[in-house]
Design a protein around this motif. Sequence first.
Motif, PDB file in Angstrom:
ATOM      1  N   ILE A  42      -7.736   0.758   3.630  1.00 44.57           N
ATOM      2  CA  ILE A  42      -7.556  -0.354   2.691  1.00 44.57           C
ATOM      3  C   ILE A  42      -6.521  -1.353   3.201  1.00 44.57           C
ATOM      4  CG2 ILE A  42      -6.962  -0.989   0.317  1.00 44.57           C
ATOM      5  CD1 ILE A  42      -7.848   1.962  -0.433  1.00 44.57           C
ATOM      6  N   VAL A  43      -5.357  -0.852   3.593  1.00 45.14           N
ATOM      7  CA  VAL A  43      -4.280  -1.772   3.989  1.00 45.14           C
ATOM      8  C   VAL A  43      -4.636  -2.537   5.268  1.00 45.14           C
ATOM      9  CG1 VAL A  43      -2.786  -0.219   5.349  1.00 45.14           C
ATOM     10  CG2 VAL A  43      -1.770  -2.013   3.964  1.00 45.14           C
ATOM     11  N   LYS A  94      -2.279  -1.895  12.482  1.00 43.02           N
ATOM     12  CA  LYS A  94      -2.905  -2.301  11.224  1.00 43.02           C
ATOM     13  C   LYS A  94      -2.642  -3.770  10.898  1.00 43.02           C
ATOM     14  CE  LYS A  94      -2.845   2.326   9.140  1.00 43.02           C
ATOM     15  NZ  LYS A  94      -3.353   3.023   7.934  1.00 43.02           N
ATOM     16  N   LYS A 104       1.921   1.785  13.868  1.00 46.28           N
ATOM     17  CA  LYS A 104       1.097   1.505  12.681  1.00 46.28           C
ATOM     18  C   LYS A 104       1.227   0.044  12.249  1.00 46.28           C
ATOM     19  CE  LYS A 104       0.673   5.554  10.691  1.00 46.28           C
ATOM     20  NZ  LYS A 104       0.990   6.732   9.852  1.00 46.28           N
ATOM     21  N   ALA A 135       0.853  -1.192   0.000  1.00 46.79           N
ATOM     22  CA  ALA A 135       0.000   0.000   0.000  1.00 46.79           C
ATOM     23  C   ALA A 135       0.882   1.232   0.000  1.00 46.79           C
ATOM     24  CB  ALA A 135      -0.918  -0.010   1.211  1.00 46.79           C
ATOM     25  N   PHE A 166       3.097   1.905   4.150  1.00 43.58           N
ATOM     26  CA  PHE A 166       4.021   3.033   4.200  1.00 43.58           C
ATOM     27  C   PHE A 166       3.597   3.969   5.316  1.00 43.58           C
ATOM     28  CE2 PHE A 166       7.165   3.350   0.782  1.00 43.58           C
ATOM     29  CZ  PHE A 166       6.883   2.174   0.118  1.00 43.58           C
ATOM     30  N   ALA A 199      -0.204   4.093  -1.772  1.00 39.92           N
ATOM     31  CA  ALA A 199      -1.048   5.248  -2.082  1.00 39.92           C
ATOM     32  C   ALA A 199      -1.206   6.162  -0.873  1.00 39.92           C
ATOM     33  CB  ALA A 199      -2.423   4.774  -2.547  1.00 39.92           C
ATOM     34  N   PRO A 217     -12.625   3.891   4.115  1.00 42.85           N
ATOM     35  CA  PRO A 217     -12.116   2.592   4.580  1.00 42.85           C
ATOM     36  C   PRO A 217     -10.591   2.613   4.606  1.00 42.85           C
ATOM     37  CG  PRO A 217     -13.035   2.421   2.343  1.00 42.85           C
ATOM     38  CD  PRO A 217     -13.354   3.797   2.844  1.00 42.85           C
TER      39      PRO A 217
END
Length: 221
Positions: free
Chosen positions: A128-129, A162, A158, A93, A144, A95, A126
């Motif tokens: 995403i990752v 996540k 993070k 990810a 990232f 983006a 949302p």
Amino acid sequence: PQARPLAGIKLMLTAGPTREALDPVRFISNHSSGKMGFALAAAAQELGAEVLLVSGPVGLPTPAGVTRIEVESARQMHQAVMAHIADQQIFIACAAVADYAPKTVAEQKIKKTASDTLVIELTKNPDIVAEVAALPDKPFTVGFAAETRDVEKYARDKLSRKGLDMIAANDVAKAGQGFNSDDNALTVFWPQGRADLPLAGKTQLARHLLILIADRYHERH
Ligand code: C5P
């Protein structure tokens, strides 16, 4: 070391900014150029992976041999990723996804009024990752983190929050690297380790990061 450590591996990436529409002519976005994500897509293809690049609006050509899906909003990016994630062994990810989107998109152009203030209500997009990392059959998931201070602390936070397998952090407070730059430096963290990838062109840096990812991925499989 193999020349093509990602041979036979399906790898999906997100790259670029997202655009969150306010009305038919306006949006909220950010300065992400997509350069790091596109460099990673090109390098992954060269290292043997079958690459699917889900990209927000950027002015970059599709790297040779890479399949590209173009999206605008975070919701569209989320949909495109979820539609193809089941086939992937690695997900990166990259983006700069907008955290929030306008709650409603005006059907007509928003008009200026006599009031000096305009309030726009936003709603969370949302993550995403995080959603990919929570899948029962999740791919090796890399995120990232762009930080301006306490890089290791926030990146490790993070990583665990996540549920990622690896996170690549850059200090965006440093001049000449990160957003829009051709160069970048990354510190990479995973649960049992870390690696410093010093300032380099994004092409070379992408290669280094993918070799790290391939090492960790193969260690697990
Ligand atoms: O929490 P933060 O936005 O700093 O996390 C950055 C990481 O999470 C990046 O890998 C980014 O691509 C990803 N992300 C995402 N979906 C979001 C927000 C961030 O995939 N809605």
